[in-house]
Scaffold this motif. Structure first.
Motif, mmCIF file in Angstrom:
data_model
loop_
_atom_site.group_PDB
_atom_site.id
_atom_site.type_symbol
_atom_site.label_atom_id
_atom_site.label_comp_id
_atom_site.label_asym_id
_atom_site.label_seq_id
_atom_site.Cartn_x
_atom_site.Cartn_y
_atom_site.Cartn_z
ATOM 1 N N THR A 120 0.763 -1.176 -0.127
ATOM 2 C CA THR A 120 0.137 -0.251 -0.176
ATOM 3 C C THR A 120 1.076 1.704 0.157
ATOM 4 N N MET A 121 1.506 1.126 0.731
ATOM 5 C CA MET A 121 3.135 2.199 0.671
ATOM 6 C C MET A 121 4.101 2.433 -0.055
ATOM 7 N N SER A 164 5.036 4.500 -6.409
ATOM 8 C CA SER A 164 5.889 4.963 -6.529
ATOM 9 C C SER A 164 6.496 5.237 -5.373
ATOM 10 N N ARG A 220 5.981 5.931 -1.515
ATOM 11 C CA ARG A 220 4.791 5.747 -0.454
ATOM 12 C C ARG A 220 3.680 6.017 -1.190
ATOM 13 N N LYS A 221 3.487 6.153 -3.087
ATOM 14 C CA LYS A 221 2.102 5.593 -3.051
ATOM 15 C C LYS A 221 1.460 4.134 -3.934
ATOM 16 N N SER A 222 0.085 4.876 -4.267
ATOM 17 C CA SER A 222 0.451 3.403 -5.029
ATOM 18 C C SER A 222 -1.370 3.118 -5.166
ATOM 19 N N LEU A 266 -3.988 2.959 -2.595
ATOM 20 C CA LEU A 266 -4.451 4.076 -1.549
ATOM 21 C C LEU A 266 -4.912 5.300 -2.254
ATOM 22 N N LYS A 267 -4.594 5.342 -3.360
ATOM 23 C CA LYS A 267 -5.476 6.730 -4.405
ATOM 24 C C LYS A 267 -7.116 5.866 -4.558
ATOM 25 N N LYS A 285 8.093 11.718 5.824
ATOM 26 C CA LYS A 285 8.687 11.002 4.373
ATOM 27 C C LYS A 285 9.408 12.075 3.983
ATOM 28 N N GLU A 304 4.887 10.539 7.177
ATOM 29 C CA GLU A 304 4.380 9.543 6.789
ATOM 30 C C GLU A 304 3.653 8.034 7.979
ATOM 31 N N ARG A 343 0.546 6.741 9.383
ATOM 32 C CA ARG A 343 -1.427 7.154 8.928
ATOM 33 C C ARG A 343 -1.634 7.454 10.294
#
Length: 303
Positions: free
Chosen positions: A137-138, A174, A176-178, A181-182, A229, A296, A298
């Protein structure tokens, strides 16, 4: 007053004994802070977690997914609705150089089991204290490695209640993104593509990274790992240290004296202490260096 007690009885018909009411979240997070969740459930199978999520959506009951709570800060007011903990969804299957793990499997366990089969590529993850679901996820990473380098696909539950398999490209990984999450997907399992290697070299690399982690990180105190982050072009810990914040306290929360990129629970910290210290660090680093830091970790729940 807990408005979801009646709903918990419905959940018990699905999950039997794995339903807790008004459960303190400090028992389920590595920060060891956090107020109560109205209901906490621990499904034992992928079909159970799908059933619970579909039921929550149907009844319009808010829900929150956690793994082993290592990258989460729960506020002192706790979490309304249902917390779904994936820790019992931890089966790992190895077929040649492919490793498939359920979302609640600990990343460190997946790494070490892969090593026992002479599979290389996941050594970087041996000390990351989270689940593979949270890691994908992160797009978790450490020591020049990250999940995007080894993932092949993931099975997810989408916003329409459909179980789908996403390719590496569809996961949109990318820093800490995915896509998870989006789009708010729920990870059910992850398949990694590793390579055959020399078992002794793999284990030596894991031991080397474990030693480095132990020497440089404040593992002896409750924390959620790296708090912020990494801002582009900077090292977070260095920025915080050069701002004179190493060792700074708010209540029971402290910027670690061992590694300034970590905020730790030094003793009976509240979530508010940690949040106030995060804000203080952000403000001072912004003032001194005009660099914006972003957590970073949550942050969930109510004040």
């Amino acid at each position: 007053m807990n408005q979801y007690k009646d709903f918990s009885c419905i959940l018990k018909s699905i999950l039997k004994e794995d339903v807790l009411i008004d459960e303190p979240m400090k028992k389920h997070t590595s920060f060891k802070v956090g107020g109560p969740s109205d209901v906490l459930v621990t499904p034992e199978s992928l079909s159970d977690i799908v059933d619970v999520i579909k039921l929550c959506r149907k009844e319009k009951v808010p829900y929150c997914i956690i793994g082993n709570g290592s990258n989460i800060l729960v506020k002192d007011g706790g979490i309304r609705g249902v917390v779904i903990k994936t820790s019992k969804l931890n089966n790992i299957k190895i077929d040649g150089a492919k490793v498939t793990a359920e979302s609640g499997a600990m990343l460190s366990v997946v790494s070490k089991k892969s090593a026992s089969y002479s599979l290389t590529g996941l050594e970087f993850a041996s000390g990351i204290p989270g689940t593979i679901g949270g890691a994908i996820t992160m797009n978790a990473g450490a020591y020049n490695g990250e999940m995007s380098q080894v993932v092949e696909s993931a099975v997810i539950l989408d916003e329409n209640g459909e179980v789908r398999e996403l390719t590496k490209e569809e996961l949109e990984l990318s820093y800490r993104k995915s896509a998870i999450l989006k789009y708010g997907y729920i990870v059910l399992s992850v398949t990694l593509s590793l390579k055959m290697g020399d078992k002794e070299k793999i284990i030596n690399r894991i031991n080397e990274l474990t030693k480095r982690r132990t020497e440089k990180q404040p593992l002896e105190y409750p924390s959620a790992g790296s708090t912020f982050k990494r801002p582009e072009g900077h090292f977070t810990g260095q920025l915080i240290e050069e701002s004179g914040l190493k060792g700074a306290f708010v209540g029971g929360a402290q910027v670690s004296e061992k590694h300034a990129g970590f905020i730790i629970n030094k003793g009976n910290a509240s979530a508010k202490d940690i949040l106030d210290l995060i804000k203080m660090v952000e403000d001072i680093v912004k003032e001194k260096y005009n660099v914006e830091l972003h957590p970073e970790v949550r942050i969930v729940g109510e004040e």
